[in-house]
Scaffold this active site. Structure first.
Site, PDB file in Angstrom:
ATOM      1  N   ASP A   1       8.469  -4.071  -5.674  1.00 20.30           N
ATOM      2  CA  ASP A   1       8.558  -5.042  -4.579  1.00 20.30           C
ATOM      3  C   ASP A   1       7.152  -5.451  -4.137  1.00 20.30           C
ATOM      4  O   ASP A   1       6.992  -6.310  -3.264  1.00 20.30           O
ATOM      5  CB  ASP A   1       9.410  -4.518  -3.420  1.00 20.30           C
ATOM      6  CG  ASP A   1       8.782  -3.332  -2.715  1.00 20.30           C
ATOM      7  OD1 ASP A   1       7.820  -2.748  -3.255  1.00 20.30           O
ATOM      8  OD2 ASP A   1       9.250  -2.977  -1.613  1.00 20.30           O
ATOM      9  N   SER A   2       6.132  -4.871  -4.788  1.00 17.78           N
ATOM     10  CA  SER A   2       4.754  -5.382  -4.640  1.00 17.78           C
ATOM     11  C   SER A   2       4.723  -6.850  -5.055  1.00 17.78           C
ATOM     12  O   SER A   2       3.789  -7.583  -4.715  1.00 17.78           O
ATOM     13  CB  SER A   2       3.781  -4.553  -5.485  1.00 17.78           C
ATOM     14  OG  SER A   2       4.257  -4.408  -6.806  1.00 17.78           O
TER      15      SER A   2
ATOM     16  N   LYS B   1      14.357   1.970  -8.254  1.00 24.05           N
ATOM     17  CA  LYS B   1      13.478   2.858  -7.473  1.00 24.05           C
ATOM     18  C   LYS B   1      13.807   2.683  -5.995  1.00 24.05           C
ATOM     19  O   LYS B   1      14.068   1.569  -5.545  1.00 24.05           O
ATOM     20  CB  LYS B   1      12.004   2.538  -7.723  1.00 24.05           C
ATOM     21  CG  LYS B   1      11.056   3.420  -6.908  1.00 24.05           C
ATOM     22  CD  LYS B   1       9.622   3.280  -7.330  1.00 24.05           C
ATOM     23  CE  LYS B   1       8.923   2.076  -6.752  1.00 24.05           C
ATOM     24  NZ  LYS B   1       8.877   2.024  -5.268  1.00 24.05           N
TER      25      LYS B   1
ATOM     26  N   GLU C   1      12.439   3.950  -2.081  1.00 21.65           N
ATOM     27  CA  GLU C   1      11.390   4.612  -1.303  1.00 21.65           C
ATOM     28  C   GLU C   1      12.002   5.589  -0.293  1.00 21.65           C
ATOM     29  O   GLU C   1      13.014   5.285   0.322  1.00 21.65           O
ATOM     30  CB  GLU C   1      10.557   3.580  -0.524  1.00 21.65           C
ATOM     31  CG  GLU C   1       9.617   2.774  -1.382  1.00 21.65           C
ATOM     32  CD  GLU C   1       8.676   1.888  -0.565  1.00 21.65           C
ATOM     33  OE1 GLU C   1       8.558   2.093   0.662  1.00 21.65           O
ATOM     34  OE2 GLU C   1       8.068   0.988  -1.172  1.00 21.65           O
TER      35      GLU C   1
ATOM     36  N   GLU D   1       2.590   8.367  -4.285  1.00 24.68           N
ATOM     37  CA  GLU D   1       1.608   7.320  -3.985  1.00 24.68           C
ATOM     38  C   GLU D   1       0.618   7.766  -2.921  1.00 24.68           C
ATOM     39  O   GLU D   1       0.990   8.211  -1.843  1.00 24.68           O
ATOM     40  CB  GLU D   1       2.323   6.028  -3.535  1.00 24.68           C
ATOM     41  CG  GLU D   1       1.317   4.922  -3.200  1.00 24.68           C
ATOM     42  CD  GLU D   1       1.903   3.510  -3.160  1.00 24.68           C
ATOM     43  OE1 GLU D   1       3.082   3.323  -3.510  1.00 24.68           O
ATOM     44  OE2 GLU D   1       1.144   2.604  -2.762  1.00 24.68           O
TER      45      GLU D   1
HETATM   46  O1  KIV Z   1       6.127  -1.966  -5.602  1.00 22.35           O
HETATM   47  C1  KIV Z   1       5.398  -1.369  -6.407  1.00 22.35           C
HETATM   48  O2  KIV Z   1       4.695  -1.978  -7.218  1.00 22.35           O
HETATM   49  C2  KIV Z   1       5.386   0.081  -6.366  1.00 22.35           C
HETATM   50  C3  KIV Z   1       4.390   0.793  -7.217  1.00 22.35           C
HETATM   51  C4  KIV Z   1       3.051   0.632  -6.667  1.00 22.35           C
HETATM   52  C5  KIV Z   1       4.745   2.208  -7.443  1.00 22.35           C
HETATM   53  O3  KIV Z   1       6.146   0.657  -5.659  1.00 22.35           O
END
Ligand code: KIV
Length: 288
Positions: A50-51, A119, A121, A189
């Site tokens: 989500d980056s 993924k 969080e 992280e």
């Molecule tokens: O959103 C993302 O790119 C991430 C990574 C930095 C692990 O969560």
């Protein structure tokens, strides 16, 4: 473990890599061309993080990213990845409301976009219940502890986590609870490497570090950061392997100069009519 370039990377293969002491290599991607390059290069895991929101969509944080945006960007990555395991990142508020909503959102990554895992969080008790229900529905889940960017309003700013004893113990406990819940890997992280080392030694599932030192079972970076297309700010933990922003600036500047001076397009970039067609066209009447 001998690398087979044609074999699709699977969730059990990541665990086998940890057991064999072979490092897992992961990067983010949000589109087809980058995902193709990563896949060709033999990257094991591609995270559609989500980056995306900060790196590609220009948001200040990851908070505004929507499920539709994530699905839109996961599809081309899946199309490009013939070998790498593609994991979709559950955006903020896609796994907070109820188990039903969490399942509906996660299953979009798998059914609609073709990712092979998601993924999530955090590791609060409620989060662990959500994760368990995803795993129960056959959706592989990767955990994420330490600095969790979706907690930005809670944290105030992005900073190293687990520096004090109580915080470090909490990270270790959270990672252990995630493993108990059934995750196939845990992203660690932005934390002291000593904490990441303890987590990595205690877990049977692989740890994938970002700003968590060298002892993790694998490493992940945001692609745009490591190729220098990050817009000026780079966290300390990023190693810059290229300076694409400088390369792009140079190319765009040269294009601008060429167009203004008439140097582009040149003869080699232009098409021609057959001479008789050109003559007839020029001498013909206007209109028809
Ligand atoms: O959103 C993302 O790119 C991430 C990574 C930095 C692990 O969560």
């Amino acid at each position: 473990m001998a690398e087979n370039k044609n074999l699709r990377v699977t969730v059990p293969m990541l665990r086998a890599k940890k057991e064999a002491g072979e490092k897992i290599v992961a990067l983010t991607a949000y589109d087809f061309p980058v995902a193709r390059i990563l896949d060709d290069a033999g990257i094991d895991l591609i995270l559609v993080g989500d980056s995306l929101g900060m790196v590609v969509l220009g948001y200040e944080t990851t908070i505004p990213v929507t499920m539709d945006e994530m699905i839109h960007h996961t599809k081309p990555v899946v199309r490009a990845a013939r070998r790498a395991l593609v994991v979709g990142d559950m955006p903020y508020f896609s796994f907070h409301l109820s188990e039903e909503a969490t399942l509906a959102n996660a299953s979009r990554f798998i059914k609609e976009a073709g990712a092979r895992g998601v993924k999530v969080e955090g590791a609060s008790p409620r989060r662990l219940r959500m994760i368990e229900s995803l795993i129960e529905a056959e959706i592989p889940v990767m955990g994420h502890v330490g600095l969790t960017p979706q907690s930005i309003h809670h944290l105030g700013r992005f900073k190293v986590q687990g520096v004090e004893l109580a915080e470090a113990k909490k990270i270790i406990r959270d990672a252990e609870n995630l493993e108990k819940a059934g995750v196939f890997a845990v992203v660690l992280e932005c934390m002291p490497q000593e904490v990441a080392r303890i987590v990595t030694e205690r877990l049977a599932v692989p740890t994938i570090g970002i700003g968590a030192g060298p002892h993790c079972d694998g490493q992940i970076l945001v692609f745009h950061d490591m190729v220098g297309c990050e817009g000026g700010y780079l966290p300390k933990f990023v190693k810059k392997y290229a300076d694409l922003e400088a390369t792009f600036h140079k190319a765009v500047g040269a294009y601008k100069d060429d167009v203004r001076s008439g140097a582009f397009p040149g003869e080699e970039h232009s098409y021609h009519l057959k001479p008789e067609v050109a003559r007839a066209l020029r001498s013909g009447k206007r209109g028809r």
